[in-house]
Write a protein that holds these residues in place. Structure first.
Motif, mmCIF file in Angstrom:
data_model
loop_
_atom_site.group_PDB
_atom_site.id
_atom_site.type_symbol
_atom_site.label_atom_id
_atom_site.label_comp_id
_atom_site.label_asym_id
_atom_site.label_seq_id
_atom_site.Cartn_x
_atom_site.Cartn_y
_atom_site.Cartn_z
ATOM 1 N N LYS A 528 0.840 -1.194 0.000
ATOM 2 C CA LYS A 528 0.000 0.000 0.000
ATOM 3 C C LYS A 528 0.877 1.247 0.000
ATOM 4 C CE LYS A 528 -3.679 -2.295 2.625
ATOM 5 N NZ LYS A 528 -4.491 -2.288 3.859
ATOM 6 N N ALA A 529 0.615 2.171 -0.969
ATOM 7 C CA ALA A 529 1.358 3.417 -1.023
ATOM 8 C C ALA A 529 0.831 4.367 0.051
ATOM 9 C CB ALA A 529 1.221 4.047 -2.407
ATOM 10 N N GLY A 530 1.649 5.334 0.431
ATOM 11 C CA GLY A 530 1.236 6.325 1.413
ATOM 12 C C GLY A 530 2.361 6.658 2.375
ATOM 13 N N LEU A 531 1.974 7.192 3.540
ATOM 14 C CA LEU A 531 2.945 7.578 4.576
ATOM 15 C C LEU A 531 2.556 6.913 5.893
ATOM 16 C CD1 LEU A 531 4.508 11.049 5.160
ATOM 17 C CD2 LEU A 531 3.562 9.812 7.102
ATOM 18 N N LEU A 532 3.514 6.266 6.542
ATOM 19 C CA LEU A 532 3.286 5.570 7.818
ATOM 20 C C LEU A 532 4.328 6.022 8.822
ATOM 21 C CD1 LEU A 532 1.788 3.352 9.456
ATOM 22 C CD2 LEU A 532 3.509 1.731 8.587
ATOM 23 N N GLN A 533 3.850 6.487 10.013
ATOM 24 C CA GLN A 533 4.781 6.890 11.067
ATOM 25 C C GLN A 533 5.168 5.670 11.898
ATOM 26 O OE1 GLN A 533 3.408 10.269 13.243
ATOM 27 N NE2 GLN A 533 5.295 10.534 14.421
ATOM 28 N N HIS A 534 6.374 5.694 12.378
ATOM 29 C CA HIS A 534 6.906 4.537 13.118
ATOM 30 C C HIS A 534 6.016 4.199 14.303
ATOM 31 C CE1 HIS A 534 9.683 2.316 15.826
ATOM 32 N NE2 HIS A 534 10.106 1.796 14.666
ATOM 33 N N ALA A 535 5.452 5.213 14.966
ATOM 34 C CA ALA A 535 4.614 4.970 16.137
ATOM 35 C C ALA A 535 3.313 4.278 15.778
ATOM 36 C CB ALA A 535 4.325 6.292 16.853
ATOM 37 N N GLN A 536 2.937 4.299 14.496
ATOM 38 C CA GLN A 536 1.677 3.712 14.046
ATOM 39 C C GLN A 536 1.865 2.338 13.395
ATOM 40 O OE1 GLN A 536 0.548 6.822 11.373
ATOM 41 N NE2 GLN A 536 -0.366 8.120 12.971
ATOM 42 N N MET A 537 3.035 1.760 13.523
ATOM 43 C CA MET A 537 3.299 0.484 12.870
ATOM 44 C C MET A 537 2.531 -0.670 13.495
ATOM 45 S SD MET A 537 7.371 0.561 11.959
ATOM 46 C CE MET A 537 7.310 -1.162 11.457
ATOM 47 N N GLY A 538 2.283 -0.589 14.796
ATOM 48 C CA GLY A 538 1.523 -1.652 15.450
ATOM 49 C C GLY A 538 2.220 -2.997 15.353
ATOM 50 N N LEU A 539 1.478 -4.002 14.905
ATOM 51 C CA LEU A 539 2.010 -5.361 14.858
ATOM 52 C C LEU A 539 3.182 -5.507 13.887
ATOM 53 C CD1 LEU A 539 -1.323 -7.389 14.871
ATOM 54 C CD2 LEU A 539 0.325 -7.148 16.736
ATOM 55 N N ASP A 540 3.320 -4.575 12.951
ATOM 56 C CA ASP A 540 4.442 -4.663 12.010
ATOM 57 C C ASP A 540 5.790 -4.600 12.720
ATOM 58 O OD1 ASP A 540 3.612 -4.770 9.094
ATOM 59 O OD2 ASP A 540 2.316 -3.172 9.814
ATOM 60 N N LEU A 541 5.818 -4.040 13.929
ATOM 61 C CA LEU A 541 7.071 -3.992 14.677
ATOM 62 C C LEU A 541 7.579 -5.387 15.020
ATOM 63 C CD1 LEU A 541 6.261 -1.009 17.087
ATOM 64 C CD2 LEU A 541 7.985 -1.041 15.260
ATOM 65 N N LEU A 542 6.637 -6.378 15.098
ATOM 66 C CA LEU A 542 7.026 -7.731 15.465
ATOM 67 C C LEU A 542 7.442 -8.582 14.272
ATOM 68 C CD1 LEU A 542 4.114 -8.501 17.974
ATOM 69 C CD2 LEU A 542 6.441 -7.795 18.535
ATOM 70 N N LEU A 543 7.174 -8.088 13.055
ATOM 71 C CA LEU A 543 7.318 -8.961 11.891
ATOM 72 C C LEU A 543 8.740 -9.055 11.361
ATOM 73 C CD1 LEU A 543 4.084 -7.958 9.973
ATOM 74 C CD2 LEU A 543 4.464 -9.905 11.476
ATOM 75 N N GLY A 544 9.560 -8.085 11.689
ATOM 76 C CA GLY A 544 10.952 -8.159 11.267
ATOM 77 C C GLY A 544 11.074 -8.276 9.757
ATOM 78 N N GLY A 545 11.755 -9.326 9.312
ATOM 79 C CA GLY A 545 11.994 -9.508 7.886
ATOM 80 C C GLY A 545 10.959 -10.347 7.184
ATOM 81 N N GLN A 546 9.804 -10.585 7.812
ATOM 82 C CA GLN A 546 8.769 -11.402 7.183
ATOM 83 C C GLN A 546 8.194 -10.688 5.942
ATOM 84 O OE1 GLN A 546 7.918 -14.500 8.267
ATOM 85 N NE2 GLN A 546 9.598 -14.259 9.733
ATOM 86 N N GLY A 547 7.942 -11.493 4.930
ATOM 87 C CA GLY A 547 7.368 -10.934 3.719
ATOM 88 C C GLY A 547 5.853 -10.874 3.793
ATOM 89 N N ARG A 548 5.251 -10.173 2.856
ATOM 90 C CA ARG A 548 3.799 -10.003 2.858
ATOM 91 C C ARG A 548 3.081 -11.344 2.731
ATOM 92 N NH1 ARG A 548 -0.413 -9.005 -0.892
ATOM 93 N NH2 ARG A 548 -1.993 -7.584 -0.056
ATOM 94 N N ASP A 549 3.552 -12.199 1.854
ATOM 95 C CA ASP A 549 2.905 -13.501 1.678
ATOM 96 C C ASP A 549 2.951 -14.330 2.949
ATOM 97 O OD1 ASP A 549 2.306 -12.831 -0.913
ATOM 98 O OD2 ASP A 549 4.028 -13.874 -1.787
ATOM 99 N N GLU A 550 4.074 -14.248 3.634
ATOM 100 C CA GLU A 550 4.210 -15.015 4.879
ATOM 101 C C GLU A 550 3.240 -14.506 5.947
ATOM 102 O OE1 GLU A 550 8.863 -16.312 4.953
ATOM 103 O OE2 GLU A 550 8.414 -14.186 5.203
ATOM 104 N N VAL A 551 3.083 -13.185 6.021
ATOM 105 C CA VAL A 551 2.151 -12.614 7.009
ATOM 106 C C VAL A 551 0.723 -13.050 6.703
ATOM 107 C CG1 VAL A 551 1.191 -10.461 7.919
ATOM 108 C CG2 VAL A 551 3.646 -10.638 7.445
ATOM 109 N N LEU A 552 0.335 -12.985 5.395
ATOM 110 C CA LEU A 552 -1.020 -13.383 5.027
ATOM 111 C C LEU A 552 -1.239 -14.884 5.221
ATOM 112 C CD1 LEU A 552 -1.708 -11.201 1.851
ATOM 113 C CD2 LEU A 552 -2.881 -11.097 4.051
ATOM 114 N N ASP A 553 -0.205 -15.675 5.014
ATOM 115 C CA ASP A 553 -0.326 -17.119 5.244
ATOM 116 C C ASP A 553 -0.657 -17.400 6.708
ATOM 117 O OD1 ASP A 553 0.134 -17.737 2.638
ATOM 118 O OD2 ASP A 553 2.255 -18.218 2.890
#
Length: 640
Positions: A528-553
Motif C-alpha cells: 500500500k502506497a502512502g505515509l506511515l509513522q513509526h509509532a503507528q506500525m503496530g504489529l508490524d514492529l514484530l514482523l521483522g523480515g517477514q514478507g507479505r505472503d508469509e504474514v497473510l499465510d
C-alpha cells in the motif's frame, strides 16, 4: 511510282502522230542493279518494244511502233524512258535532300516524330498514308507514335515483334514490299486476336512498303508507307529511298535523344548545384545557429532565461516540459497551428520535449529545435551530475550532524538549519541498477516531496534505494502539521514513505532514519502506497523480515474456518466488530444492528469453528492478531 514519258517533246510528237502507242503493266520489282532492260520483237506491220523499268516503278512499258524508220523511233523511245527515269531519280534525290533540312537537323524528338511522315509522302508522292512505329521496352510493343492518312483509332493498333508486317520487319531487320491487296492480307499471317479484329475493320491498301529504323545496329522501330490507288505499287527504288530516309531519321532521332539526355543531365547537374548551394546555406545557418545557442547557454544564468532568449532571437514561440516538472512557456505561445513535438533524450531516455508551430519556416525550425534539444540535454546531464555531486556533500553533512560534529563554521548547510525538534522521512525508490530511468524517477520523487512539504527547513539526499528527508522546526506542532499535509498528498502518489517520531537529540538522527526506513518497509510489505509513522506500525514492529505472503499465510491459517466458507464470513465480520468494540456486547450489537442474543450465538459459532476460547487470553489474542494483520494486509474484506 509512275514516270511521265510525254514530258519529252520528241516522244510527245510521236505519240500524237500515232506512230507510237504504249501500255504500262505492274510487275514484281526486278533489276536489283538499277538497270533498265528492254526487248524488241519485230513483224511486218510494227515493232514491239518492251522496256523493264520495274526497279524504279514496279512496272514495265510495252510500246507499239509503226512507220518506216522503226529502229530509230525505238532508240528515241528508249532515250525518253531513260530521261524520264533520270528525271524521276533527280526529283526524288532533291526532295530527299530537303528532308535533311526539315527533319534530320532537328534536335526535338517530338518534331522529328510528327514531321517524318509528311516528308515521306513528299519524297514518295504516290504514298497515300504512313505510320512511324517505335519499340517501347516497357511494354515490349511497337507503338504508332505518328500516323497520317489512317483512322484515329490507329493509335491503339500496337504490335509485338514478329507480328504482322511491321513486327516481322522489326525482328528480322529486312524491308518488305507487298503490292496487291491479297499479298498484303497474306503477309499478315501472324497476328494476335485483337490485332486481327482491327485489321478486319480496316481498309486494306493496294501497296505496302515497310523498312526498319535502325541506328548504330540498334533497331528503334519501323517506317511504313501505304498506297490505296488501284494501280499503286512500290518499287525497289522506293525501298532504297525509304531506307535512306529511315536511316537519316534514326540518326536524327538518336541524336535528339542524346541531346535531350544531355539537357536532362545538365538540368540534373544544375539542380544538384542548386541543392548543394541550398545545403551549404543551411549548413551556414546551422553553424550560426549552433554558435548563437552556444553563446546563450554559456551566458544565461538559468534554463528559463536561456529559453526565453532563444524565443526572442528567433521569434519562435514554444513550450518546454521535462520529466522533473521544470516547464517553460514562451510569452507568446499558443496551441494554434501545426504543433510539432521534438523530444529531448539522454542515453536514449526521453527527459522532456518541446512543442512548437511547425507550419512556419519548417526546415529551419526543425533544425532549431533539434539543436536546442541537444543543448538542453547537455544541460540536463550537467544538472544531474551537479545533483549527484551535491547529494554526496549533503550525505556527508548529514553524517556530520548525526555524529554531533561542529557545523557552525560550515559555509554551506544546503538550506538546512538545525532547530529544536526534528523528524526524518524515508521514501523508497526502485532498487537495482543505476539506470538513467531510475535516476530520473528518484529525482522526480524528490521534487514531488519538496512540493508537498510545508517546512522549507529540510535536508534531502538519497542513498541506494532510499530518499532521506530531515526536517527541523522550533515546535513539535509544526512538525506534525507538516506530516499531516504530506500524508494527505502522498496518498495520491505511488510511493512508500516512512516517518520517524519527533525527537530533539542530534545523536538520534541515525536511529530516527532507521525507524523511518522500518515504517516505509512495512508499507511496502503491505503493498500500500502512502505515509506511515513509526509509532503507528503496530504489529508490524514484530514482523521483522517477514514478507507479505508469509504474514497473510499466518493470518489466513488462523482464520481459515471463518474465511473458507462464504456462509461464515458474517462470523468474521462479527468478531472483527467485537474486537474493535473492546469486547463490549452492547456496542458490537449496536454497530451490527442485531440483538445481543444473536451476537452471543454468533460468537459461540466462532469459538466452535476456530476451536478457540474467547475468554482465554491466549486464544483471544491470537484471533485478534490474525484479524488485525488480515485487515492491514488486504482490503479488510475477505474474498467472496
Amino acid at each position: 511510282m509512275k514516270i511521265d514519258f510525254v514530258s519529252n517533246p520528241a516522244f510527245r510528237e510521236l505519240a500524237q502522230s500515232g506512230i507510237v502507242s504504249w501500255e504500262d503493266r505492274q510487275i514484281a520489282p526486278t533489276g536489283s542493279t538499277g538497270e533498265i532492260g528492254h526487248t524488241i520483237v519485230s513483224d511486218d506491220d510494227s515493232l514491239q518494244l518492251i522496256v523493264d523499268h520495274s526497279h524504279f516503278t514496279a512496272h514495265h512499258s510495252e510500246f507499239r511502233i509503226r512507220g518506216d524508220d522503226r529502229q530509230s523511233v525505238a532508240d528515241l523511245v528508249l532515250r525518253s524512258v531513260e530521261a524520264s527515269i533520270i528525271a524521276l531519280q533527280s526529283r526524288t534525290i532533291t526532295k530527299l535532300g530537303s528532308v535533311n533540312a526539315a527533319v534530320i537537323n532537328s534536335l526535338d524528338d517530338n518534331e522529328i516524330v510528327h514531321n517524318v511522315l509528311r516528308e515521306v509522302m513528299n519524297v514518295l508522292p504516290h504514298s497515300d498514308a504512313g505510320v512511324f512505329r517505335l519499340f517501347d521496352e516497357k511494354t515490349g510493343l511497337l507503338i504508332p507514335v505518328s500516323y497520317d492518312g489512317l483512322p484515329e483509332d490507329y493509335a491503339h493498333y500496337r504490335l509485338q515483334p514478329n507480328e504482322s508486317v511491321s513486327g516481322e520487319v522489326f525482328s528480322t531487320g529486312q524491308p518488305a514490299i507487298h503490292n496487291g491487296r491479297q499479298n498484303i492480307i497474306d503477309a499478315h499471317r501472324v497476328m494476335r486476336p485483337e490485332s486481327q479484329s482491327f485489321m478486319e475493320r480496316s481498309n486494306i491498301a493496294n501497296a505496302l512498303l515497310c523498312v526498319p529504323v535502325m541506328a548504330e545496329g540498334r533497331r528503334l522501330g519501323t517506317l511504313t508507307t501505304l498506297s490505296f490507288s488501284p494501280d499503286g505499287a512500290f518499287s525497289l527504288f522506293d525501298q532504297t529511298i525509304l531506307e535512306l530516309l529511315a536511316s537519316q531519321v534514326a540518326v536524327a532521332y538518336q541524336r535528339s535523344l542524346t541531346y535531350q539526355n544531355t539537357l536532362a543531365a545538365s538540368r540534373r547537374l544544375e539542380q544538384m548545384r542548386s541543392d548543394l548551394a541550398a545545403k551549404n546555406r543551411e549548413l551556414d545557418r546551422a553553424v550560426d545557429l549552433h554558435e548563437s545557442l552556444l553563446r546563450i547557454f554559456s551566458i544565461g544564468s538559468n534554463q528559463s532565461e536561456q529559453l526565453e532568449a532563444v524565443s526572442r532571437l528567433y521569434h519562435a514561440e514554444f513550450i518546454f516540459e521535462n520529466v522533473l516538472g521544470q516547464d517553460h512557456r514562451s510569452s507568446g505561445w499558443n496551441e494554434d497551428g501545426d504543433v510539432v513535438r521534438q523530444a529531448v533524450e539522454v542515453a536514449e531516455v526521453s527527459v522532456g520535449h518541446f512543442r512548437y508551430d511547425g507550419s512556419v519556416d519548417t526546415a529551419f525550425r526543425r533544425a532549431l529545435f533539434g539543436t536546442l534539444a541537444a543543448f538542453v540535454a547537455l544541460d540536463f546531464v550537467r544538472d544531474m551530475s551537479r545533483i549527484d555531486a551535491m547529494n554526496v556533500r549533503k550525505k556527508a553533512y548529514f553524517d556530520t550532524l548525526s555524529s554531533a560534529g561542529d557545523t557552525r563554521d560550515r559555509r554551506a548547510n544546503y538550506g538546512f538549519r538545525p532547530d529544536r525538534f526534528n523528524q526524518i522521512f524515508v521514501a523508497l525508490t526502485p532498487g537495482g541498477e543505476a539506470t538513467a530511468n531510475a535516476s530520473l524517477t528518484r529525482q522526480k520523487t524528490i521534487l514531488d516531496l519538496q512540493k508537498v512539504m510545508t517546512l522549507s527547513n529540510a535536508l534531502i539526499f538519497h542513498e541506494d534505494d532510499e530518499i532521506v528527508v530531515l526536517v527541523s522546526a522550533p515546535t513539535s506542532a509544526a512538525l506534525e502539521r507538516n506530516r499531516q499535509v504530506m500524508a494527505e498528498a502522498i496518498s495520491r502518489l505511488d510511493i512508500h514513505v516512512g516517518a520517524s517520531n519527533h525527537y530533539e537529540e542530534a545523536a538520534s538522527h541515525q536511529r530516527a532514519r532507521a525507524n523511518a526506513k522500518q515504517a516505509a518497509d512495512a508499507l511496502q510489505r503491505r503493498g500500500k502506497a502512502g505515509l506511515l509513522q513509526h509509532a503507528q506500525m503496530g504489529l508490524d514492529l514484530l514482523l521483522g523480515g517477514q514478507g507479505r505472503d508469509e504474514v497473510l499465510d499466518f493470518a489466513t491459517q488462523v482464520l481459515q474456518p471463518l474465511l473458507q466458507n462464504p456462509k461464515h464470513l458474517v462470523l468474521f465480520e462479527t468478531f472483527t466488530h467485537y474486537m474493535l468494540a473492546g469486547k463490549s456486547p452492547a456496542k458490537t450489537a449496536d454497530a451490527l444492528s442485531i440483538h445481543p442474543n444473536t451476537l452471543y450465538q454468533r460468537l459461540a459459532k466462532v469459538e466452535k469453528l476456530t476451536g478457540r476460547d474467547l475468554d482465554d487470553a491466549a486464544d483471544y489474542t491470537l484471533l485478534c492478531v490474525a484479524s488485525q494483520l488480515y485487515r492491514t494486509y488486504t482490503t479488510g474484506k475477505p474474498d467472496g
